[in-house]
Each structure stands twice: as structure tokens, then as C-alpha cells.
Design an enzyme around this catalytic site. Sequence first.
Site, PDB file in Angstrom:
ATOM      1  N   SER A 298      72.572 -79.603  85.294  1.00 13.34           N
ATOM      2  CA  SER A 298      72.037 -80.562  86.255  1.00 13.34           C
ATOM      3  C   SER A 298      70.682 -80.093  86.794  1.00 13.34           C
ATOM      4  O   SER A 298      69.762 -79.841  86.024  1.00 13.34           O
ATOM      5  CB  SER A 298      73.062 -80.792  87.368  1.00 13.34           C
ATOM      6  OG  SER A 298      72.741 -81.902  88.162  1.00 13.34           O
TER       7      SER A 298
ATOM      8  N   ASP B 161      76.899 -91.196  82.161  1.00 12.93           N
ATOM      9  CA  ASP B 161      76.683 -90.245  83.253  1.00 12.93           C
ATOM     10  C   ASP B 161      75.932 -90.975  84.368  1.00 12.93           C
ATOM     11  O   ASP B 161      74.775 -91.358  84.189  1.00 12.93           O
ATOM     12  CB  ASP B 161      75.866 -89.046  82.733  1.00 12.93           C
ATOM     13  CG  ASP B 161      75.623 -87.971  83.783  1.00 12.93           C
ATOM     14  OD1 ASP B 161      75.861 -88.215  84.977  1.00 12.93           O
ATOM     15  OD2 ASP B 161      75.174 -86.873  83.399  1.00 12.93           O
TER      16      ASP B 161
ATOM     17  N   HIS C 179      79.254 -86.145  84.583  1.00 14.94           N
ATOM     18  CA  HIS C 179      78.091 -85.289  84.767  1.00 14.94           C
ATOM     19  C   HIS C 179      78.373 -83.805  84.552  1.00 14.94           C
ATOM     20  O   HIS C 179      77.460 -82.997  84.655  1.00 14.94           O
ATOM     21  CB  HIS C 179      77.535 -85.507  86.187  1.00 14.94           C
ATOM     22  CG  HIS C 179      76.191 -84.907  86.418  1.00 14.94           C
ATOM     23  ND1 HIS C 179      75.086 -85.216  85.642  1.00 14.94           N
ATOM     24  CD2 HIS C 179      75.758 -84.000  87.347  1.00 14.94           C
ATOM     25  CE1 HIS C 179      74.035 -84.535  86.082  1.00 14.94           C
ATOM     26  NE2 HIS C 179      74.423 -83.790  87.111  1.00 14.94           N
TER      27      HIS C 179
END
Length: 266
Positions: free
Chosen positions: A95, A217, A245
Site C-alpha cells: 500500500s 480493490d 487490498h
Amino acid sequence: MDVRRRNNVAVTGCADGPVLLLAHGFGCDQNMWRLLTPTLAKSYRMVLFDYVGSGRADPSAWDERRYSSLEGYAQDVLEVAEELDLREVTFVGHSVSAMVGVLAAAKAPERISRLVMVAPSPCYIDDAGYRGGFSSEDIDELLESLESSYLGWSAAMAPVIMGNEDRPELGQELAASFCATDPDMARVFARTTFLSDSRRDLKTVTVPTLILECRQDVIAPREVGAYVHDAIPTSRLVTLKATGHCPQLSAPQATAAAIVDFAGAA
């Protein structure tokens, strides 16, 4: 400064193998990699850590000014690498940590020779010709909700971020991770994450790069993966058979296999 204690550094796996430096995302800690480590430990020396403000990192080292920008988190990465004298490592960032890795690699190319971006996003806010997945109003509302009731936000958002409605235990785990983070520190990290714009920084990437995206996502839609891939000429884009995610939790075998295929082995 004891960097190892400050960032709760752990070294495991194959002592003589190539090095993987694994960096977690917002609201998480190094425990998020635990389903990958049994596979990766067979061939790699793995370095795991927690950013200051997360996990079991030393909370006394918290500095709001430092951690109000992604550069502060990149400095954590570089200080861990310097402490362990890591060189030519593969940085695996989940991320927002994917962009932290970009910054760290630009500052210390002798230490980071490859990047693996797991569900990356250089900018979460839609812009002309760019889909980040959120409007400015969406992000403002998200941050306001987080700041007014962090625990309530965590319980509501974790299942949405994780996806995989048929596996509610995954969302529950992410919620527990969010809730274990100090709310004041989490608010700073959240603003740093969701208001960041690292699109220009992508142009600095010259090392081989693997981009791992999921089929669906809500945080980093597939348009973002395509954008990052187009911006980095040295990149490879792989779409995992996974949703949500956090593929390191929802699809650990596929995620580990993609990393091994890209990074090679001793």
C-alpha cells in the site's frame, strides 16, 4: 539511537539468501507478512520491522513532524538498512509503503536494487486524467470520520478495505490491527497516507519493479496499477487472482509465488 529496538526489527529466514525488506502499510505492522514468511524463508533472508507509531515500535521515538510526510517513513527504512548494512535488497512495500520504497530507493540506490509494490497507489484522489479511486470530498469525509472516532472508523472500514465478504475473519483481523494502533499516531499516518501525491516520484524509479494488484480493490483500483506500470519503464504488472487490498492475507501463496518469481533465489 537503537534502531533495532525503535523499529522492532526482526531478521529471519535463510541467512545466506538474498535479502527481502518487508514494509507494512497504514494501520498494520510486520505481522501482516506472517502468511508469506514460511514460503519466503526457504530462500530469502527477511528483514521485518514496524514503523514508529505502529506495532511494537518504540512509541517514545514518535515525532509528529517527521511522520507527517512520507519522507519520515522512508528515513525509517534507510536507518534500518544502514543499521543492518543491507545492500542490493528487494524492498517489498504494501500500500502506501510502496511509495515509501520509491523515496528510499531514490535516496540510497546502493541499498535497494529492486522494488515490489503490493497494491500501490501514488495518489488516492481523482485528478484530471487520473483515477485514484476517491474524490477530494471522499477523502475529507474519511479523515473526518477517522478523527472523530478512530475505533468506530476502524470497525467500519476494515471489512471494506479487506474485501472478501465471504471470509469475515480477514476483515476482523485488519480491524484488530487498526485498533491496536495509537489513535493519535494513526490519525497522523492516515493524513500522510491519504493526502499524499507521489506521482512525480515514480519518474525516479530506475530499478526493476514488480507491481502486484488485485482483481478488485476499493483502495487501489486497477486503473492505478496501470498508471504506475506506465510511469515506470522498468516495471512488470501482475494481477493476482485475489480481491481486496491485502493479498498477503487473502492470497498469500499467490503473492509469495509472484515475489519469488520476480526476485529470484540464491
